[in-house]
Design a protein around this motif. Structure first.
Motif, PDB file in Angstrom:
ATOM      1  N   GLU A  34       0.837  -1.199   0.000  1.00 42.05           N
ATOM      2  CA  GLU A  34       0.000   0.000   0.000  1.00 42.05           C
ATOM      3  C   GLU A  34       0.869   1.244   0.000  1.00 42.05           C
ATOM      4  O   GLU A  34       1.850   1.314   0.730  1.00 42.05           O
ATOM      5  CB  GLU A  34      -0.863   0.020   1.255  1.00 42.05           C
ATOM      6  CG  GLU A  34      -2.218  -0.592   1.059  1.00 42.05           C
ATOM      7  CD  GLU A  34      -2.996  -0.603   2.349  1.00 42.05           C
ATOM      8  OE1 GLU A  34      -2.634  -1.356   3.246  1.00 42.05           O
ATOM      9  OE2 GLU A  34      -3.952   0.178   2.450  1.00 42.05           O
ATOM     10  N   LEU A  86       0.056   6.948   2.617  1.00 38.56           N
ATOM     11  CA  LEU A  86      -1.061   7.880   2.509  1.00 38.56           C
ATOM     12  C   LEU A  86      -0.617   9.311   2.770  1.00 38.56           C
ATOM     13  O   LEU A  86      -1.059  10.245   2.095  1.00 38.56           O
ATOM     14  CB  LEU A  86      -2.164   7.484   3.500  1.00 38.56           C
ATOM     15  CG  LEU A  86      -3.437   8.306   3.396  1.00 38.56           C
ATOM     16  CD1 LEU A  86      -4.106   8.096   2.064  1.00 38.56           C
ATOM     17  CD2 LEU A  86      -4.395   7.948   4.524  1.00 38.56           C
ATOM     18  N   CYS A  87       0.280   9.482   3.715  1.00 42.85           N
ATOM     19  CA  CYS A  87       0.735  10.833   4.035  1.00 42.85           C
ATOM     20  C   CYS A  87       1.411  11.462   2.824  1.00 42.85           C
ATOM     21  O   CYS A  87       1.130  12.604   2.458  1.00 42.85           O
ATOM     22  CB  CYS A  87       1.709  10.772   5.214  1.00 42.85           C
ATOM     23  SG  CYS A  87       2.332  12.379   5.729  1.00 42.85           S
ATOM     24  N   VAL A 130      -1.160  12.360   0.194  1.00 42.18           N
ATOM     25  CA  VAL A 130      -1.958  13.536   0.543  1.00 42.18           C
ATOM     26  C   VAL A 130      -1.136  14.803   0.335  1.00 42.18           C
ATOM     27  O   VAL A 130      -1.637  15.802  -0.193  1.00 42.18           O
ATOM     28  CB  VAL A 130      -2.454  13.424   2.003  1.00 42.18           C
ATOM     29  CG1 VAL A 130      -2.998  14.746   2.488  1.00 42.18           C
ATOM     30  CG2 VAL A 130      -3.525  12.369   2.104  1.00 42.18           C
ATOM     31  N   LEU A 131       0.112  14.766   0.737  1.00 37.67           N
ATOM     32  CA  LEU A 131       0.952  15.954   0.581  1.00 37.67           C
ATOM     33  C   LEU A 131       1.144  16.296  -0.892  1.00 37.67           C
ATOM     34  O   LEU A 131       1.098  17.473  -1.283  1.00 37.67           O
ATOM     35  CB  LEU A 131       2.302  15.733   1.260  1.00 37.67           C
ATOM     36  CG  LEU A 131       2.284  15.729   2.791  1.00 37.67           C
ATOM     37  CD1 LEU A 131       3.638  15.333   3.348  1.00 37.67           C
ATOM     38  CD2 LEU A 131       1.863  17.081   3.331  1.00 37.67           C
ATOM     39  N   ASN A 165      -2.085  17.725  -2.235  1.00 34.19           N
ATOM     40  CA  ASN A 165      -2.263  19.108  -1.800  1.00 34.19           C
ATOM     41  C   ASN A 165      -1.397  20.050  -2.620  1.00 34.19           C
ATOM     42  O   ASN A 165      -1.808  21.170  -2.947  1.00 34.19           O
ATOM     43  CB  ASN A 165      -1.911  19.247  -0.318  1.00 34.19           C
ATOM     44  CG  ASN A 165      -2.950  18.608   0.572  1.00 34.19           C
ATOM     45  OD1 ASN A 165      -4.015  18.205   0.098  1.00 34.19           O
ATOM     46  ND2 ASN A 165      -2.649  18.506   1.855  1.00 34.19           N
ATOM     47  N   HIS A 218      -2.009   2.718   7.951  1.00 29.13           N
ATOM     48  CA  HIS A 218      -0.717   2.296   8.491  1.00 29.13           C
ATOM     49  C   HIS A 218      -0.454   2.905   9.857  1.00 29.13           C
ATOM     50  O   HIS A 218      -0.474   4.129  10.012  1.00 29.13           O
ATOM     51  CB  HIS A 218       0.402   2.701   7.529  1.00 29.13           C
ATOM     52  CG  HIS A 218       0.371   1.916   6.262  1.00 29.13           C
ATOM     53  ND1 HIS A 218       1.253   2.115   5.236  1.00 29.13           N
ATOM     54  CD2 HIS A 218      -0.429   0.905   5.857  1.00 29.13           C
ATOM     55  CE1 HIS A 218       0.991   1.275   4.250  1.00 29.13           C
ATOM     56  NE2 HIS A 218      -0.038   0.535   4.594  1.00 29.13           N
ATOM     57  N   ASP A 274      -2.884   6.734  10.002  1.00 26.32           N
ATOM     58  CA  ASP A 274      -2.957   8.007   9.296  1.00 26.32           C
ATOM     59  C   ASP A 274      -4.208   8.805   9.627  1.00 26.32           C
ATOM     60  O   ASP A 274      -4.199  10.032   9.568  1.00 26.32           O
ATOM     61  CB  ASP A 274      -2.914   7.766   7.774  1.00 26.32           C
ATOM     62  CG  ASP A 274      -1.586   7.193   7.327  1.00 26.32           C
ATOM     63  OD1 ASP A 274      -1.578   6.214   6.555  1.00 26.32           O
ATOM     64  OD2 ASP A 274      -0.544   7.721   7.768  1.00 26.32           O
ATOM     65  N   LEU A 275      -5.285   8.104   9.966  1.00 28.49           N
ATOM     66  CA  LEU A 275      -6.543   8.823  10.141  1.00 28.49           C
ATOM     67  C   LEU A 275      -7.216   8.580  11.483  1.00 28.49           C
ATOM     68  O   LEU A 275      -8.149   9.293  11.836  1.00 28.49           O
ATOM     69  CB  LEU A 275      -7.533   8.443   9.017  1.00 28.49           C
ATOM     70  CG  LEU A 275      -7.087   8.811   7.597  1.00 28.49           C
ATOM     71  CD1 LEU A 275      -8.119   8.354   6.573  1.00 28.49           C
ATOM     72  CD2 LEU A 275      -6.886  10.320   7.467  1.00 28.49           C
ATOM     73  N   GLU A 306      -5.460  16.181   5.215  1.00 32.46           N
ATOM     74  CA  GLU A 306      -4.571  16.170   6.376  1.00 32.46           C
ATOM     75  C   GLU A 306      -4.579  14.791   7.002  1.00 32.46           C
ATOM     76  O   GLU A 306      -5.632  14.161   7.095  1.00 32.46           O
ATOM     77  CB  GLU A 306      -5.087  17.207   7.390  1.00 32.46           C
ATOM     78  CG  GLU A 306      -4.125  17.536   8.514  1.00 32.46           C
ATOM     79  CD  GLU A 306      -4.669  18.671   9.381  1.00 32.46           C
ATOM     80  OE1 GLU A 306      -5.849  19.018   9.227  1.00 32.46           O
ATOM     81  OE2 GLU A 306      -3.905  19.199  10.210  1.00 32.46           O
ATOM     82  N   VAL A 307      -3.404  14.316   7.422  1.00 35.99           N
ATOM     83  CA  VAL A 307      -3.335  13.015   8.077  1.00 35.99           C
ATOM     84  C   VAL A 307      -2.588  13.161   9.396  1.00 35.99           C
ATOM     85  O   VAL A 307      -1.878  14.133   9.643  1.00 35.99           O
ATOM     86  CB  VAL A 307      -2.626  11.952   7.193  1.00 35.99           C
ATOM     87  CG1 VAL A 307      -3.360  11.751   5.892  1.00 35.99           C
ATOM     88  CG2 VAL A 307      -1.184  12.320   6.948  1.00 35.99           C
ATOM     89  N   THR A 351       0.339  12.212  11.800  1.00 30.90           N
ATOM     90  CA  THR A 351       1.709  11.755  11.539  1.00 30.90           C
ATOM     91  C   THR A 351       2.377  11.141  12.763  1.00 30.90           C
ATOM     92  O   THR A 351       3.256  10.289  12.624  1.00 30.90           O
ATOM     93  CB  THR A 351       2.575  12.925  11.039  1.00 30.90           C
ATOM     94  OG1 THR A 351       2.401  14.030  11.926  1.00 30.90           O
ATOM     95  CG2 THR A 351       2.143  13.344   9.639  1.00 30.90           C
ATOM     96  N   SER A 368      -0.018  16.384   9.217  1.00 29.98           N
ATOM     97  CA  SER A 368       0.812  16.659   8.052  1.00 29.98           C
ATOM     98  C   SER A 368       0.774  18.128   7.669  1.00 29.98           C
ATOM     99  O   SER A 368       1.506  18.554   6.784  1.00 29.98           O
ATOM    100  CB  SER A 368       0.338  15.805   6.873  1.00 29.98           C
ATOM    101  OG  SER A 368      -1.018  16.084   6.598  1.00 29.98           O
ATOM    102  N   LYS A 369      -0.084  18.907   8.326  1.00 28.95           N
ATOM    103  CA  LYS A 369      -0.112  20.337   8.038  1.00 28.95           C
ATOM    104  C   LYS A 369       0.691  21.121   9.065  1.00 28.95           C
ATOM    105  O   LYS A 369       0.636  22.349   9.091  1.00 28.95           O
ATOM    106  CB  LYS A 369      -1.564  20.845   8.020  1.00 28.95           C
ATOM    107  CG  LYS A 369      -2.313  20.396   6.792  1.00 28.95           C
ATOM    108  CD  LYS A 369      -3.537  21.237   6.524  1.00 28.95           C
ATOM    109  CE  LYS A 369      -4.083  20.892   5.139  1.00 28.95           C
ATOM    110  NZ  LYS A 369      -5.389  21.475   4.865  1.00 28.95           N
ATOM    111  N   SER A 377       5.088  19.583   7.565  1.00 33.96           N
ATOM    112  CA  SER A 377       4.508  18.355   8.099  1.00 33.96           C
ATOM    113  C   SER A 377       5.376  17.838   9.234  1.00 33.96           C
ATOM    114  O   SER A 377       6.589  17.682   9.099  1.00 33.96           O
ATOM    115  CB  SER A 377       4.424  17.311   6.978  1.00 33.96           C
ATOM    116  OG  SER A 377       4.047  16.062   7.487  1.00 33.96           O
ATOM    117  N   LYS A 409      11.013  11.019   7.129  1.00 34.63           N
ATOM    118  CA  LYS A 409      10.490  11.337   8.458  1.00 34.63           C
ATOM    119  C   LYS A 409      11.587  11.152   9.491  1.00 34.63           C
ATOM    120  O   LYS A 409      11.941  10.032   9.868  1.00 34.63           O
ATOM    121  CB  LYS A 409       9.323  10.405   8.775  1.00 34.63           C
ATOM    122  CG  LYS A 409       8.145  10.690   7.861  1.00 34.63           C
ATOM    123  CD  LYS A 409       6.881  10.015   8.326  1.00 34.63           C
ATOM    124  CE  LYS A 409       5.855  10.149   7.225  1.00 34.63           C
ATOM    125  NZ  LYS A 409       4.707  10.900   7.524  1.00 34.63           N
TER     126      LYS A 409
END
Lengths: 264, 502
Positions: A68, A71-72, A75-76, A79, B230, B248-249, B278-279, B281, B298-299, B338, B396
């Motif tokens: 997978e 997702l982050c 999304v970035l 955006n 994840h 993430d959510l 936005e997720v 992190t 992430s923002k 982020s 990260k």
């Protein structure tokens, strides 16, 4: 991997961006003439921005096949694409591109996060449309006709409906040459090579909540290493994610699917 | 000794400095401006790549007697890449997880008065396979076995426990030692076979006899099926009964003893996934207040939530967000804002966040902006487009506090890591690499030059190696010992001259 090469490839882009964007922001507060002056002062700003947009869209497409996607990251990137598109809309450059098309464009077709990950099969199904943001309704109908034999119409069309097919066409012209018949063949080929769409349909009775847009957003298909028989055998014995009852119902569905496929 | 299984394959560097050498270093320390602060770390390096090969060699019956030791230049498999590092609450144990789903635990040798300079060395204590690759049949996707996070539970009895997680499943492992075994059973013989009852003429009481120390690791709980997305962080609550896992959510609250259900306490999934911008992190429980936790987005914002306010903590108690600097605005502004890691200070008064270019210290009482901002590698600001192209902008990095919350540490590229002293406002760049870290050597401060005057040993920005990234670092809870994960190597550095905290 060549990060160093990557750094050297776009040093000009970096400096252009830093300078160009700073000036752009500064001028953006003022009137349109100021903005135009800002653009004119760095004539290739639009070009740089366009290449960033293209790069971002390529990144959104290149999702890993087996695992997978992140997702982050998706999304970035999405955006960023939205940000570019909004700026292009304000500039008027977005409209310029759209007026060249068949006129089906609208500002609502800004990139949605649905396209964050796309299987290459979906790309193959996309038809060529010359402009951003347009959606070819003919394509939608084709899809519906051919798929009604094996899949429910609604779900099958759901994925292409959100597809910005033109974008994919620009980036991957080779893959788009595959027509829908070819993709149907791929379905018949092996059971495990399924896209999230067909999985959704096949097991829709099992757990509806599981297969909503989560799958669309995060699901990636296929090209697994497992053999055809292996998948069926291990399916019955898998206890990792499904309870026993789920396994049994899945097996029944599998039998059903095999029947359908064999008959067609 | 049985517990140190692979010691002979590890390149364990012991330091044995003499008093004279220490004095010399103190003098040099006073003279040099950069090391005025007190951290000059010595190398206690453990090479981790040897472990996988050692295990393979021992298993093979055809292994020749003299097996050449793997060199650092050998290409290592991706499975050895360290993905998380964590000290336990006393600092006696150090756990690392890797991409292949394995956990390796190091134990610190107890300090002895006989060999004062041989103390504090970390040796392998236990190795086990925590997670296996899985296949999600319903989605036709592989689930990576990579260990994303390890968190130790506070020790409550003789056993140690830790939580390890991959993308989907969290596992509770119990680590016990066995150094005695019962001997003298009546019905079974030494090999465990049933005795012929006719030979048993008298009864005996089994006695415990000492044996070689064995470390046993068993999975006690498996917390599965809690996450659609994840898992990026786990955090044990100060009540020692619950923990949370964040993807993430969503963020879920678990009880350590209950695996078949968890409570969802944060859910930022929009009704329409197309609206997702936005997720989550990272997230962490407050070290003292068991009702408070923070999660980053992430923002670039932080949300402090109070579980007493409501069952679903979607409405944050406090939102920590710094307004964007308009002069620095670019298309990459959001990406570099982020937050990749958030850590409460030991005191619980501050939070430390890491975004792509900076580390920031936030006061829990001030939501408008951080109280301190430190530039980690601002020279990358003009390279953001290239870093976006090669995906490095999505790296990260983690961050860490020292035990007294006076120094913060984070990793960077080229195997560099940075430390910032909050009191003196000094910072230092150090490198974790075999070439520059000889045994007992003091780490030399490094410098990245952006142009202009270039001193000797400076590295220019364009020659930084972006494949060598230090994402995971950990600081001993009380002492100045740090663990740095550089791809597949683990470096342990110790500040021996100034062991006491300031």
């Amino acid at each position: 991997m060549g990060e160093e090469e990557g750094l050297h490839q776009t040093p000009f882009l970096d400096t252009m961006f830093v300078r160009g964007l700073k000036r752009k922001c500064f001028d953006g507060e003022e009137d349109i003439e100021g903005t135009l002056a800002g653009i004119k002062a760095i004539p290739s700003y639009n070009l740089q921005r366009q290449s960033l947009l293209d790069m971002s869209l390529v990144k959104l497409q290149l999702c890993h096949m087996l695992v997978e996607p992140n997702l982050c990251r998706s999304v970035l990137i999405a955006n960023t694409v939205r940000q570019i598109q909004e700026e292009m809309t304000q500039d008027g450059t977005w409209q310029m591109i759209n007026t060249q098309s068949t006129g089906q464009a609208s500002l609502d077709r800004l990139v949605s996060t649905d396209i964050l990950c796309r299987s290459s099969r979906d790309q193959a199904e996309g038809k060529h449309v010359p402009a951003y943001g347009t959606f070819n309704k003919d394509f939608e109908n084709d899809q519906a006709q051919d798929s009604s034999d094996t899949m429910s119409t609604a779900s099958a069309v759901q994925a292409p409906r959100n597809l910005q097919s033109s974008v994919w066409e620009m980036e991957n012209p080779q893959e788009n040459k595959g027509n829908f018949q070819k993709s149907l063949d791929q379905i018949f080929e092996t059971l495990e090579n399924k896209s999230p769409n067909s999985v959704e349909d096949l097991f829709s009775e099992v757990d509806n909540s599981y297969y909503d847009l989560d799958t669309m957003l995060t699901g990636m298909m296929s090209n697994t290493k497992m053999g055809h028989c292996d998948s069926l055998e291990t399916f019955s014995s898998s206890t990792n994610t499904a309870s026993n009852s789920n396994c049994k119902s899945d097996l029944n569905d599998l039998d059903h699917i095999v029947e359908i496929l064999v008959e067609s | 000794m049985g517990k140190v299984m692979f010691k002979h394959h590890l390149n364990v560097v012991t330091w044995e400095s003499t008093a004279a050498a220490i004095d010399a270093r103190i003098h040099s320390c006073k003279g040099s401006r950069n090391t005025a602060h007190h951290f000059f770390f010595q190398v206690m390096e453990t090479e981790r790549t040897g472990i996988a090969r050692a295990a393979a060699m021992q298993a093979s019956p055809h292994c020749p007697a003299n097996v050449p030791q793997p060199s650092s230049e050998e290409v290592t498999s991706g499975a050895d890449i360290i993905s998380t590092v964590e000290f336990n609450h006393t600092g006696e144990l150090l756990a690392t997880g890797d991409k292949g789903g394995r956990v390796v635990i190091f134990q610190r040798e107890p300090e002895s008065k006989n060999e004062p300079y041989n103390q504090g060395e970390y040796n392998v204590y236990s190795t086990f396979q925590s997670h296996e690759p899985e296949f999600d049949y319903l989605k036709s996707l592989e689930i990576e076995e990579k260990i994303n996070k390890i968190k130790w539970l506070p020790q409550q009895n003789a056993a140690h426990s830790l939580l390890s997680t991959n993308d989907k499943t969290i596992k509770l492992w119990k680590i016990t030692e066995r150094d005695k075994r019962p001997e003298g059973y009546n019905l079974k013989d030494e090999e465990g076979k049933l005795k012929d009852l006719s030979t048993v003429t008298s009864l005996q009481v089994p006695v415990l006899k000492p044996m070689d120390l064995m470390v046993e690791v068993t999975p006690r709980r498996i917390f599965a099926n809690g996450h659609t997305y994840h898992v990026n962080s786990i955090s044990v609550n100060s009540d020692c009964e619950t923990y949370m896992s964040a993807d993430d959510l969503r963020i879920n609250l678990w009880h350590l003893a209950i695996t078949d259900r968890s409570f969802n306490i944060v859910d930022i999934k929009p009704a329409n996934m197309e609206d997702l911008t936005e997720v989550i992190t990272a997230s962490e429980f407050h070290p003292h207040h068991c009702n408070l936790f923070v999660y980053s987005s992430s923002k670039g914002s932080l949300r402090l939530c109070d579980m007493r306010a409501s069952a679903l903590c979607d409405k944050h108690s406090k939102l920590y967000e710094e307004p964007e600097d308009p002069s620095n605005r670019s298309f990459f502004s959001e990406i570099i804002s982020s937050v990749s890691d958030v850590k409460f200070s030991h005191s619980g008064r501050y939070m430390l966040t890491r975004d792509y270019l900076t580390v920031k210290v936030w006061d829990l009482n001030m939501e408008t902006k951080p109280v301190e901002t430190y530039q980690v590698h601002d020279y990358l600001r003009s390279k953001l487009c290239s870093l976006y192209e090669n995906d490095c902008i999505f790296d990260k990095f983690e961050c860490a506090w020292n035990g007294s919350d006076s120094v913060i540490m984070t990793g960077a590229y080229n195997n560099f890591f940075r430390m910032f002293d909050r009191n003196t406002k000094r910072d230092v760049t150090l490198e974790a690499s075999r070439e520059s870290s000889k045994p007992r050597a003091i780490l030399k401060p490094r410098r990245v030059c952006v142009g202009g005057k270039r001193r000797k040993d400076d590295i220019s920005v364009d020659s930084l190696d972006f494949t060598k990234k230090i994402l995971h670092t950990a600081w001993h809870p009380t002492e100045n010992i740090i663990a740095i994960a550089a791809t597949n190597n683990l470096y342990i550095f110790q500040d021996k001259v100034n062991s006491e905290m300031h």
